[in-house]
Motif scaffolding. Structure first.
Motif, mmCIF file in Angstrom:
data_model
loop_
_atom_site.group_PDB
_atom_site.id
_atom_site.type_symbol
_atom_site.label_atom_id
_atom_site.label_comp_id
_atom_site.label_asym_id
_atom_site.label_seq_id
_atom_site.Cartn_x
_atom_site.Cartn_y
_atom_site.Cartn_z
ATOM 1 N N ALA A 20 0.790 -1.065 -0.168
ATOM 2 C CA ALA A 20 0.029 -0.078 0.023
ATOM 3 C C ALA A 20 0.865 1.238 0.019
ATOM 4 N N TYR A 24 -4.948 1.734 3.716
ATOM 5 C CA TYR A 24 -6.519 1.462 4.083
ATOM 6 C C TYR A 24 -6.242 1.015 5.724
ATOM 7 N N SER A 150 -10.557 -10.135 2.136
ATOM 8 C CA SER A 150 -9.559 -9.300 2.861
ATOM 9 C C SER A 150 -9.451 -7.952 2.019
ATOM 10 N N SER A 152 -7.474 -5.417 1.404
ATOM 11 C CA SER A 152 -6.528 -5.211 0.693
ATOM 12 C C SER A 152 -6.240 -6.149 -0.640
ATOM 13 N N ARG A 155 -7.316 -4.946 -4.366
ATOM 14 C CA ARG A 155 -6.265 -4.383 -5.076
ATOM 15 C C ARG A 155 -5.608 -5.155 -5.915
ATOM 16 N N SER A 207 -5.212 -7.973 11.301
ATOM 17 C CA SER A 207 -5.510 -7.002 10.557
ATOM 18 C C SER A 207 -7.019 -6.413 11.107
ATOM 19 N N HIS A 211 -7.636 -2.783 12.366
ATOM 20 C CA HIS A 211 -8.998 -1.818 11.886
ATOM 21 C C HIS A 211 -9.849 -1.014 12.881
HETATM 22 O O1 PMV Z 1 -6.620 -6.184 3.964
HETATM 23 P P1 PMV Z 1 -6.379 -6.037 5.329
HETATM 24 O O2 PMV Z 1 -7.557 -6.198 6.263
HETATM 25 O O3 PMV Z 1 -5.547 -7.372 5.965
HETATM 26 O O4 PMV Z 1 -5.858 -4.739 5.824
HETATM 27 C C1 PMV Z 1 -4.493 -4.036 5.240
HETATM 28 C C2 PMV Z 1 -3.922 -3.228 5.902
HETATM 29 C C3 PMV Z 1 -2.785 -2.610 5.757
HETATM 30 O O5 PMV Z 1 -2.108 -3.699 5.139
HETATM 31 C C4 PMV Z 1 -2.200 -1.941 6.747
HETATM 32 C C5 PMV Z 1 -2.758 -1.442 4.346
HETATM 33 C C6 PMV Z 1 -3.209 -1.792 3.284
HETATM 34 O O6 PMV Z 1 -3.570 -0.933 2.854
HETATM 35 O O7 PMV Z 1 -2.845 -2.850 2.586
#
Ligand code: PMV
Length: 350
Positions: A20, A24, A150, A152, A155, A207, A211
């Motif tokens: 990232a 996020y 998840s 992220s 993307r 994560s 969050h």
């Molecule tokens: O996709 P998650 O819920 O594992 O959250 C990812 C959070 C970060 O890696 C810290 C930031 C990001 O945008 O990838």
């Protein structure tokens, strides 16, 4: 729709993690982001997943690296239930999944983005095979499905750079799925990510728990506004090849994420002494060379050093000279900006 069309056929995809640039951090119910994020998809590190749909109704089997993984299977079962609104035919089949990462778990690379990205692409592929989605909507659907596993991961179904989350100045941006950011200047298409692995310990804070810290965070409102502003800069930065702004935003986001965690209630410190040392070495290098080396961290201690191909000789010198005192204590993984997911050759279902 004839469900038999997908039974016992392999649907296989390779998908890479992403790093990232705009983070996020903070979510709303329904796995929606509290603010937009932007990332670069990697190339070398990847998850390869193959899915078979069976007539063993609702039976979910999952193997990882060739071994049955019943704990993961339970998580996948609830994930599949959560996406059955989008893919109703899932209620009429069993699912067998075989998955592997080509990067070691100990690499400290977050694998949930590539794992859910690859799985979502297999599911979207079956949906396409059933004639339920056309070519144009394939990646948006895959991104939406990945997001539900998840955030992220939404993307990772795009190569290059992707943006996830409503951003007024970016046409087509959405909280439901990511979009690819284009055009991208060649300097960014050839961006390297040198991952300095300072610790390969399992994440101390999941994560979701991370969050959740944003729900009652005193700086949440200002943070979300900052992320919106930074995300809205990115299309122009990427199109113009503006390395200065890119490195300024990337660094501020990586440090800012940890600052938010440190200011949470309870405070969370995911930095390792070596993370700070690597950051200081990168700062010295930036000062001494005036080169736009960017660095960032996700919710863990490892430092990602981002630099364009043109800086490769200087970065080789950085590894040799600046990182020399840390040799033996850190591990380096070299990756770069990837072109996006690929179907696996097991695929014979077109
Ligand atoms: O996709 P998650 O819920 O594992 O959250 C990812 C959070 C970060 O890696 C810290 C930031 C990001 O945008 O990838």
């Amino acid at each position: 729709m004839e469900i038999a069309a997908i039974l016992n056929k392999p649907f296989g995809w390779r998908c890479s993690p992403n790093i990232a640039i705009v983070k996020y951090w903070g979510k709303l119910p329904g796995q929606l982001p509290a603010s937009p994020s932007v990332s670069m998809t990697l190339d070398q590190s990847a998850t390869e997943t193959t899915v078979w749909f069976t007539d063993r109704l609702k039976v979910v089997e999952f193997e990882f690296d060739g071994n049955p993984a019943p704990l993961f299977a339970a998580r996948i079962r609830s994930y599949l239930e959560s996406v059955s609104g989008l893919l109703p035919w899932l209620l009429q089949v069993g699912v067998r999944i075989s998955s592997r990462n080509n990067f070691p778990h100990s690499a400290g690379i977050a694998s949930s983005a590539s794992a859910f990205g690859a799985l979502a692409l297999c599911l979207a592929d079956a949906h396409k095979h059933l004639g339920l989605v056309d070519g144009q909507q394939f990646y948006p659907l895959a991104s939406r499905l990945a997001r539900l596993g998840s955030g992220s991961a939404s993307r990772s179904v795009f190569g290059g750079f992707a943006l996830w989350g409503e951003t007024p100045s970016v046409e087509g941006s959405s909280n439901l799925e990511a979009i690819a950011l284009q055009p991208v200047h060649p300097v960014f298409n050839r961006m390297h990510d040198m991952i300095v692995v300072v610790s390969d310990q399992k994440k101390q804070v999941s994560s979701s728990a991370g969050h959740a810290l944003m729900n009652r965070h005193p700086f949440a409102g200002a943070r979300y506004e900052q992320a919106r502003q930074r995300a809205s800069l990115m299309p122009d930065v990427l199109a113009k090849g503006d390395l200065e702004t890119f490195s300024r935003v990337t660094i501020a986001e990586g440090l800012g994420l940890h600052a938010l965690m440190l200011a949470s209630d309870p405070p969370v410190n995911l930095l390792h002494p070596l993370s700070v040392e690597v950051i200081q070495l990168a700062d010295q290098f930036r000062l001494q060379t005036r080169l736009p080396l960017a660095y960032t961290l996700d919710a863990g201690p490892n430092v990602h050093l981002l630099y364009p191909e043109e800086m490769k000789p200087e970065m080789d010198r950085f590894s040799r000279e600046y990182l020399a005192p840390l040799s033996g204590t850190v591990k380096i993984i070299n990756d770069f900006c990837g072109a996006g997911p690929q179907p696996l050759s097991v695929q014979n279902n077109d």
